[in-house]
Write a protein that holds these residues in place. Structure first.
Motif, PDB file in Angstrom:
ATOM      1  N   ASN A 305       0.601  -1.158  -0.615  1.00 36.70           N
ATOM      2  CA  ASN A 305      -0.326  -0.096  -0.384  1.00 36.70           C
ATOM      3  C   ASN A 305       0.533   1.674   0.572  1.00 36.70           C
ATOM      4  N   ASP A 306       2.066   1.125   0.327  1.00 38.04           N
ATOM      5  CA  ASP A 306       3.041   2.600   0.972  1.00 38.04           C
ATOM      6  C   ASP A 306       3.362   2.725  -0.264  1.00 38.04           C
ATOM      7  N   GLY A 307       4.156   1.266  -1.214  1.00 32.68           N
ATOM      8  CA  GLY A 307       4.549   1.769  -2.735  1.00 32.68           C
ATOM      9  C   GLY A 307       3.784   1.848  -3.555  1.00 32.68           C
ATOM     10  N   ILE A 308       2.235   1.536  -3.448  1.00 33.22           N
ATOM     11  CA  ILE A 308       1.395   2.230  -4.896  1.00 33.22           C
ATOM     12  C   ILE A 308       0.915   3.996  -4.849  1.00 33.22           C
ATOM     13  N   LYS A 309       0.877   4.609  -3.362  1.00 27.32           N
ATOM     14  CA  LYS A 309       0.953   5.584  -2.396  1.00 27.32           C
ATOM     15  C   LYS A 309       2.141   6.250  -3.201  1.00 27.32           C
ATOM     16  N   ILE A 310       3.448   5.730  -3.453  1.00 31.56           N
ATOM     17  CA  ILE A 310       4.561   6.286  -4.515  1.00 31.56           C
ATOM     18  C   ILE A 310       4.151   6.106  -5.977  1.00 31.56           C
ATOM     19  N   MET A 311       4.061   5.679  -5.947  1.00 31.36           N
ATOM     20  CA  MET A 311       3.741   5.193  -7.705  1.00 31.36           C
ATOM     21  C   MET A 311       2.328   6.424  -7.778  1.00 31.36           C
ATOM     22  N   ILE A 312       1.919   6.466  -7.664  1.00 31.57           N
ATOM     23  CA  ILE A 312       0.350   7.648  -7.506  1.00 31.57           C
ATOM     24  C   ILE A 312       1.003   9.156  -7.048  1.00 31.57           C
ATOM     25  N   ASP A 313       1.988   8.371  -5.996  1.00 34.45           N
ATOM     26  CA  ASP A 313       2.721  10.234  -6.305  1.00 34.45           C
ATOM     27  C   ASP A 313       3.152  11.123  -7.632  1.00 34.45           C
ATOM     28  N   ASN A 314       4.426  10.099  -7.531  1.00 24.83           N
ATOM     29  CA  ASN A 314       4.655   9.625  -9.056  1.00 24.83           C
ATOM     30  C   ASN A 314       4.263  10.233 -10.394  1.00 24.83           C
ATOM     31  N   ARG A 315       3.109   9.254 -10.328  1.00 21.23           N
ATOM     32  CA  ARG A 315       2.418   9.042 -11.710  1.00 21.23           C
ATOM     33  C   ARG A 315       3.181   8.490 -12.612  1.00 21.23           C
ATOM     34  N   TRP A 316       3.254   7.104 -11.399  1.00 21.22           N
ATOM     35  CA  TRP A 316       3.693   5.844 -12.297  1.00 21.22           C
ATOM     36  C   TRP A 316       2.578   4.523 -12.505  1.00 21.22           C
ATOM     37  N   MET A 317       1.910   4.903 -11.435  1.00 24.47           N
ATOM     38  CA  MET A 317       0.464   4.186 -11.176  1.00 24.47           C
ATOM     39  C   MET A 317      -0.462   4.381 -12.848  1.00 24.47           C
ATOM     40  N   GLU A 318      -0.987   2.828 -13.384  1.00 24.53           N
ATOM     41  CA  GLU A 318      -1.406   2.964 -14.826  1.00 24.53           C
ATOM     42  C   GLU A 318      -3.138   2.457 -13.911  1.00 24.53           C
ATOM     43  N   GLN A 319      -3.663   3.625 -14.568  1.00 23.28           N
ATOM     44  CA  GLN A 319      -5.110   3.086 -14.147  1.00 23.28           C
ATOM     45  C   GLN A 319      -5.717   1.607 -15.058  1.00 23.28           C
ATOM     46  N   PRO A 320      -5.931   0.761 -13.893  1.00 25.15           N
ATOM     47  CA  PRO A 320      -6.650  -0.446 -14.746  1.00 25.15           C
ATOM     48  C   PRO A 320      -7.540   0.167 -15.770  1.00 25.15           C
ATOM     49  N   PRO A 321      -8.422  -1.066 -16.824  1.00 29.36           N
ATOM     50  CA  PRO A 321      -9.881  -0.113 -17.025  1.00 29.36           C
ATOM     51  C   PRO A 321     -10.710  -0.650 -15.703  1.00 29.36           C
ATOM     52  N   GLN A 322     -11.722   0.000 -16.067  1.00 23.22           N
ATOM     53  CA  GLN A 322     -12.691   0.145 -15.123  1.00 23.22           C
ATOM     54  C   GLN A 322     -14.256   0.024 -15.841  1.00 23.22           C
ATOM     55  N   ASN A 323     -15.162   0.391 -14.635  1.00 24.38           N
ATOM     56  CA  ASN A 323     -16.806  -0.259 -15.829  1.00 24.38           C
ATOM     57  C   ASN A 323     -16.465   1.924 -15.310  1.00 24.38           C
ATOM     58  N   VAL A 324     -17.567   2.475 -16.095  1.00 24.04           N
ATOM     59  CA  VAL A 324     -18.286   3.678 -16.012  1.00 24.04           C
ATOM     60  C   VAL A 324     -18.413   3.931 -14.877  1.00 24.04           C
ATOM     61  N   ASP A 325     -18.454   5.318 -14.960  1.00 22.78           N
ATOM     62  CA  ASP A 325     -19.226   6.060 -13.491  1.00 22.78           C
ATOM     63  C   ASP A 325     -19.689   6.630 -13.474  1.00 22.78           C
ATOM     64  N   ARG A 326     -21.022   6.239 -13.776  1.00 20.30           N
ATOM     65  CA  ARG A 326     -22.546   6.529 -13.853  1.00 20.30           C
ATOM     66  C   ARG A 326     -22.876   7.082 -12.650  1.00 20.30           C
ATOM     67  N   GLU A 327     -22.014   7.688 -11.724  1.00 20.89           N
ATOM     68  CA  GLU A 327     -22.850   8.709 -10.283  1.00 20.89           C
ATOM     69  C   GLU A 327     -22.155  10.146 -10.746  1.00 20.89           C
ATOM     70  N   ALA A 328     -20.763  10.004 -11.847  1.00 27.31           N
ATOM     71  CA  ALA A 328     -20.412  10.822 -11.869  1.00 27.31           C
ATOM     72  C   ALA A 328     -20.506  11.571 -13.380  1.00 27.31           C
ATOM     73  N   LEU A 329     -21.542  10.391 -14.500  1.00 28.05           N
ATOM     74  CA  LEU A 329     -22.419  10.951 -15.121  1.00 28.05           C
ATOM     75  C   LEU A 329     -23.610  12.298 -15.284  1.00 28.05           C
ATOM     76  N   ARG A 330     -23.932  10.982 -14.058  1.00 34.36           N
ATOM     77  CA  ARG A 330     -25.627  12.160 -13.295  1.00 34.36           C
ATOM     78  C   ARG A 330     -25.114  13.428 -12.698  1.00 34.36           C
ATOM     79  N   ASN A 331     -23.561  13.626 -12.790  1.00 30.58           N
ATOM     80  CA  ASN A 331     -23.079  14.830 -11.609  1.00 30.58           C
ATOM     81  C   ASN A 331     -22.834  16.040 -12.712  1.00 30.58           C
ATOM     82  N   ARG A 332     -22.689  15.533 -13.998  1.00 35.52           N
ATOM     83  CA  ARG A 332     -21.623  15.911 -14.653  1.00 35.52           C
ATOM     84  C   ARG A 332     -22.049  17.787 -15.184  1.00 35.52           C
ATOM     85  N   SER A 333     -22.899  17.868 -14.152  1.00 40.51           N
ATOM     86  CA  SER A 333     -23.617  19.367 -14.625  1.00 40.51           C
ATOM     87  C   SER A 333     -23.928  20.212 -13.638  1.00 40.51           C
ATOM     88  N   ASN A 334     -23.586  18.941 -12.434  1.00 43.98           N
ATOM     89  CA  ASN A 334     -23.449  19.953 -11.042  1.00 43.98           C
ATOM     90  C   ASN A 334     -22.071  21.565 -10.822  1.00 43.98           C
TER      91      ASN A 334
END
Length: 334
Positions: A305-334
């Motif tokens: 977990n500490d290693g993942i934080k280092i990777m994220i902070d340095n932008r070395w952690m590539e985002q895996p494929p994921q499902n659509v964020d429906r809530e973000a779509l619903r709230n896009r105009s807010n």
């Protein structure tokens, strides 16, 4: 013309992971090929490179046909082929054996959740070529007399049923002898930690970031501690200790790999350790072993977990494929 159905989440996950792992391993083995002085290893190194390239190319082909974004993965920017030797040729051979084993297991595990014919063919072929690489690596290690075998126990005289629950032992006090299955898991987990300890020791002296160097040093110390726990279990049980997996590390401080690659490789080793410990918990009936594995896996999870934080902070952690964020779509105009 045969039409392939849309890729499932399992198929995308399998190929995305395979691309990441094999693009990384291709970089590592390229370095090993550049510094290798053992002519007996030439064919195995070339096969390892060929296997990794096959997987990367096949995933790229399928993703492009199905309009899936290709992972960034690892490229020639993540390996410095001008860097000198850090690890011995023997360690390179052991790494390839370890990599081939992991590739075989992962490919076989994914097959049961793959539907599309082309994806099943890819992972069937991947399992086959990595199994051959694993066997070739084992044969060469045996030829060199450097294959570290599991402990040997006397032949079982007769098959019989358990008589009472004392077989489970307790967390404290005297324990019954280890079973062959428990010994197998202890040996495998000791080997995984040994490979990780050696890898991370080299990473700790070649990483460019002070934060990464410190993280790698901590990981090497954790792996050494876990090895000690497993070896003490064998000593207490009167089991002859296997010879060491140790391999020499040079004094070079020139990094053959990018910090991003080293962090990802460490994360992969963490995942293998967690999986190995989890499997061992399920297969170990002695309660004290379950206690050891539970405690050790908690430490690895915190480290990972500490290693993942280092990777994220340095932008070395590539985002895996994921499902659509429906809530973000619903709230896009807010």
């Amino acid at each position: 013309m045969e039409h392939n159905p849309q890729l499932t989440s399992s198929e995308v996950a399998a190929m995305w992971g395979a691309y990441m792992q094999n693009s990384m391993a291709h970089c590592i083995v390229q370095h090993f090929a550049k510094v290798n002085e053992d002519t007996e290893m030439t064919d195995i190194i070339n096969d390892a490179l060929s296997n990794c390239k096959f997987v990367v190319d096949q995933v790229k082909s399928i993703f492009e046909k199905d309009h899936h974004a290709l992972p960034i993965g690892f490229t020639q920017e993540d390996v410095n082929l001008k860097a000198g030797r850090v690890y011995s040729d023997l360690f390179a051979l052991r790494y390839i054996k370890h990599m081939a084993s992991a590739g075989t297991v992962a490919s076989a595990a994914f097959l049961e959740v793959l539907a599309r014919n082309d994806v099943r063919e890819l992972f069937s072929k991947t399992s086959k070529i990595f199994m051959k690489l694993y066997n070739d690596s084992c044969d060469l290690l045996l030829k060199k007399g450097t294959f570290v075998r599991s402990p040997i126990i006397p032949p079982m005289e007769k098959a019989e049923y358990l008589q009472d629950e004392s077989f489970l032992s307790s967390l404290m006090g005297r324990h019954r002898p280890l079973t062959a299955v428990e010994l197998a898991h202890i040996s495998k987990n000791t080997e995984t930690n040994s490979i990780g300890r050696t890898f991370l020791a080299g990473f700790s002296q070649t990483a460019q970031s002070p934060e990464v160097r410190k993280f790698m040093e901590r990981g090497s110390e954790i792996a050494a501690k876990h090895e000690t726990v497993f070896r003490e279990i064998l000593i207490q049980d009167g089991v002859p200790l296997p010879s060491t997996w140790d391999s020499a590390i040079s004094q070079s401080i020139v990094p053959p790999f990018s910090d991003k690659l080293m962090m990802f490789q460490t994360n992969s080793l963490d995942a293998i350790s967690v999986g190995g410990y989890g499997t061992a918990i399920g297969a170990s009936l002695r309660k004290d072993l379950g206690g050891h594995y539970t405690r050790l896996v908690t430490e690895i999870l915190q480290y990972a977990n500490d290693g993942i934080k280092i990777m994220i902070d340095n932008r070395w952690m590539e985002q895996p494929p994921q499902n659509v964020d429906r809530e973000a779509l619903r709230n896009r105009s807010n």
